[in-house]
Design a protein around this motif. Structure first.
Motif, mmCIF file in Angstrom:
data_model
loop_
_atom_site.group_PDB
_atom_site.id
_atom_site.type_symbol
_atom_site.label_atom_id
_atom_site.label_comp_id
_atom_site.label_asym_id
_atom_site.label_seq_id
_atom_site.Cartn_x
_atom_site.Cartn_y
_atom_site.Cartn_z
ATOM 1 N N TYR A 1 52.453 21.144 121.740
ATOM 2 C CA TYR A 1 53.188 22.184 121.212
ATOM 3 C C TYR A 1 54.047 21.552 120.018
ATOM 4 C CZ TYR A 1 54.904 27.114 121.705
ATOM 5 O OH TYR A 1 55.092 28.328 121.470
ATOM 6 N N MET A 2 53.911 20.076 119.738
ATOM 7 C CA MET A 2 54.539 19.598 118.881
ATOM 8 C C MET A 2 53.966 17.924 118.459
ATOM 9 S SD MET A 2 58.359 18.386 120.110
ATOM 10 C CE MET A 2 58.545 17.503 121.793
ATOM 11 N N ASP A 3 54.418 17.678 117.510
ATOM 12 C CA ASP A 3 53.828 16.207 117.175
ATOM 13 C C ASP A 3 54.685 15.256 118.104
ATOM 14 O OD1 ASP A 3 53.355 13.537 116.221
ATOM 15 O OD2 ASP A 3 53.146 14.537 114.164
ATOM 16 N N VAL A 4 53.749 14.955 119.223
ATOM 17 C CA VAL A 4 54.727 14.053 120.342
ATOM 18 C C VAL A 4 55.193 12.670 119.715
ATOM 19 C CG1 VAL A 4 53.897 15.721 122.246
ATOM 20 C CG2 VAL A 4 52.771 13.411 121.386
ATOM 21 N N GLU A 5 54.591 12.137 118.903
ATOM 22 C CA GLU A 5 54.603 10.897 118.151
ATOM 23 C C GLU A 5 55.865 11.078 117.012
ATOM 24 O OE1 GLU A 5 53.735 8.240 119.290
ATOM 25 O OE2 GLU A 5 52.084 9.015 120.842
ATOM 26 N N ASP B 1 46.521 26.819 119.208
ATOM 27 C CA ASP B 1 45.500 26.029 119.899
ATOM 28 C C ASP B 1 44.022 26.093 119.152
ATOM 29 O OD1 ASP B 1 47.291 25.058 121.734
ATOM 30 O OD2 ASP B 1 46.640 26.160 123.275
ATOM 31 N N ALA B 2 43.688 27.196 118.780
ATOM 32 C CA ALA B 2 42.487 27.275 118.141
ATOM 33 C C ALA B 2 42.470 27.069 116.582
ATOM 34 C CB ALA B 2 41.973 28.775 118.319
ATOM 35 N N ILE B 3 43.852 27.587 115.801
ATOM 36 C CA ILE B 3 43.671 27.337 114.407
ATOM 37 C C ILE B 3 43.669 25.885 114.009
ATOM 38 C CG2 ILE B 3 45.167 27.869 112.636
ATOM 39 C CD1 ILE B 3 43.617 30.114 113.700
ATOM 40 N N GLN B 4 44.236 25.112 114.804
ATOM 41 C CA GLN B 4 44.225 23.573 114.571
ATOM 42 C C GLN B 4 42.791 23.110 114.290
ATOM 43 O OE1 GLN B 4 47.078 21.148 116.715
ATOM 44 N NE2 GLN B 4 48.085 22.613 117.502
ATOM 45 N N SER B 5 42.105 23.494 115.057
ATOM 46 C CA SER B 5 40.425 22.954 115.307
ATOM 47 C C SER B 5 39.542 23.542 114.302
ATOM 48 C CB SER B 5 39.976 23.145 116.771
ATOM 49 O OG SER B 5 40.483 22.278 117.667
ATOM 50 N N VAL B 6 39.879 25.068 114.279
ATOM 51 C CA VAL B 6 39.211 25.852 113.222
ATOM 52 C C VAL B 6 39.491 25.362 111.703
ATOM 53 C CG1 VAL B 6 38.961 28.105 111.881
ATOM 54 C CG2 VAL B 6 38.993 27.818 114.673
ATOM 55 N N SER B 7 40.647 24.773 111.382
ATOM 56 C CA SER B 7 40.992 24.309 110.153
ATOM 57 C C SER B 7 40.376 23.021 109.773
ATOM 58 C CB SER B 7 42.485 24.177 109.956
ATOM 59 O OG SER B 7 43.067 23.306 110.784
ATOM 60 N N GLU B 8 39.975 22.323 111.040
ATOM 61 C CA GLU B 8 39.298 21.110 110.500
ATOM 62 C C GLU B 8 37.612 21.303 110.662
ATOM 63 O OE1 GLU B 8 40.566 18.842 114.205
ATOM 64 O OE2 GLU B 8 42.460 18.499 113.511
ATOM 65 N N ASN C 1 51.836 22.618 114.472
ATOM 66 C CA ASN C 1 50.993 23.195 115.582
ATOM 67 C C ASN C 1 50.250 24.551 115.147
ATOM 68 O OD1 ASN C 1 52.973 25.223 115.566
ATOM 69 N ND2 ASN C 1 54.178 24.219 117.162
ATOM 70 N N GLN C 2 50.578 24.925 113.915
ATOM 71 C CA GLN C 2 49.850 26.109 113.321
ATOM 72 C C GLN C 2 49.970 27.440 114.085
ATOM 73 O OE1 GLN C 2 46.200 24.309 112.226
ATOM 74 N NE2 GLN C 2 46.580 25.172 110.118
ATOM 75 N N PRO D 1 45.610 34.953 108.776
ATOM 76 C CA PRO D 1 45.777 35.949 109.872
ATOM 77 C C PRO D 1 45.821 35.777 111.065
ATOM 78 C CG PRO D 1 43.603 36.448 108.875
ATOM 79 C CD PRO D 1 44.249 35.365 107.973
ATOM 80 N N GLY D 2 45.257 34.374 111.314
ATOM 81 C CA GLY D 2 45.116 33.845 112.694
ATOM 82 C C GLY D 2 46.513 33.352 113.021
ATOM 83 N N ILE D 3 47.320 33.068 111.996
ATOM 84 C CA ILE D 3 48.774 32.555 112.394
ATOM 85 C C ILE D 3 49.766 33.644 111.990
ATOM 86 C CG2 ILE D 3 50.380 30.936 111.695
ATOM 87 C CD1 ILE D 3 48.175 29.109 110.556
#
Length: 353
Positions: free
Chosen positions: A37-41, A237-244, A297-298, A318-320
């Motif tokens: 849910y966020m950049d944990v690093e 969760d989906a958009i991060q992978s779809v954008s890649e 996290n998009q 539109p997914g976001i």
């Protein structure tokens, strides 16, 4: 008396440095939050750099798991939790969270008006919005056509199954979707309608292509890996992978509709470090920090001041940020009060059969 004086001096000599070391000990903020849910690093490191407060994270996968942990003693262990809208009345009525001190959160002014006047928490007495989003269908374009994903029938009608798929392991979302598919209210508590939705889920679960129930992140990972051709997931969760990999992966909200939600930051009733919690909330509401969170996290930001810093491509996605047409099909999950038992019993039957 002299011996006591010597002992006292010795104690001061020995304890003094220890006490000083204790005072100098690193301050800690403990956050209990959803996975990925966020950049944990980067984000905890940036907060520590800004405040000197170290961040420690624990992870949960659904609201019910989070509440159970609080009731089992977590209310004394965590400084920040990130619950969804529908579970907020439970947290308030069970006195699991504490009122916020607005004097310590001057950046509250940055929230969009809709997030400053929620039905369960008008005026942000208990909560401050973190992110908002939807639940939809992630799928593989090499296995599923655009026409296939127009309806939830792709999962709920055995004749239309495209291959192995996951349902989301979250009670209200997964009960609400078949209710919509059947033409009922997403938040229905009509016993006949709830039973019909539960029966449909049981039949779906028993079908040869259903892999069962998994948290959104797990379902997403299996679609990416090709283990599943579709999964019910949270949009971010989906958009991060779809954008890649937009050629292979897709995300949509079927025509029957789905859930719109927002998650908030709250401070547990017996948080060990509420001052640090207030600093975290105010820091997240900084425009560029809020934008960095959403750009990572998009999910959509509730922070009006962050909008100029959001990635332009995400604003057009539109997914976001759903179109008005999609928004018209989305439903907030309502607190059902005593009728929650009806949904919980139906869900227990679905999971056990």
């Amino acid at each position: 008396m002299r011996r006591l004086t010597i002992v006292t001096v010795l104690l001061l000599v020995l304890v003094g440095p220890m006490a000083s070391a204790g005072l100098a000990a690193e301050e800690e903020l403990r956050i209990f939050i959803w996975s990925e849910y966020m950049d944990v690093e980067q984000m905890p490191a940036d907060f520590e750099k800004a405040t000197g407060i170290r961040v420690r994270l624990d992870i949960y996968e659904n609201n019910e798991e989070m509440v159970a942990k609080l009731l089992a003693g977590g209310v004394n262990q965590y400084d920040i939790i990130v619950p969804s809208d529908y579970i907020m009345p439970v947290l308030i009525s069970q006195q699991l969270i504490q009122p916020l001190d607005h004097a310590k959160i001057p950046n509250l002014k940055n929230l969009k008006p809709i997030f400053r006047n929620t039905t369960y928490d008008p005026g942000n007495k208990w909560s401050v919005a973190w992110q908002w989003g939807t639940v939809g269908l992630m799928y593989r374009k090499d296995k599923v056509t655009p026409e296939d994903v127009r309806s939830w029938s792709i999962l709920l009608d055995p004749a239309k199954h495209p291959g192995p798929f996951w349902l989301i392991d979250s009670v209200r979302e997964m009960m609400g979707i078949p209710l919509l598919y059947l033409g009922y209210d997403f938040n229905s508590v009509d016993p006949k309608e709830v039973k019909e939705a539960a029966d449909l889920l049981v039949a779906t679960k028993k079908s040869k292509n259903c892999l069962g129930f998994k948290p959104g992140v797990g379902g997403k990972n299996d679609v990416v890996a090709g283990i599943a051709v579709a999964a019910v997931v949270y949009n971010g969760d989906a958009i991060q992978s779809v954008s890649e990999d937009p050629e292979t992966l897709g995300f949509t909200i079927p025509k029957e509709g789905s859930e719109i939600w927002y998650d908030s930051m709250c401070i547990p009733a017996k948080a060990p470090n509420p001052d640090a919690a207030h600093k975290w909330i105010n820091w997240i509401l900084e425009p560029e920090i809020g934008a960095a969170l959403s750009n990572y996290n998009q999910y959509a930001t509730p922070n009006e001041a962050a909008m100029p810093f959001i990635t332009p491509e995400d604003l057009k996605n539109p997914g976001i940020y759903p179109t008005p047409e999609i928004m018209a099909t989305l439903h907030f999950t309502k607190d059902l009060g005593k009728d929650t038992r009806l949904i919980d019993e139906a869900w227990t039957r679905v999971k056990s059969h």
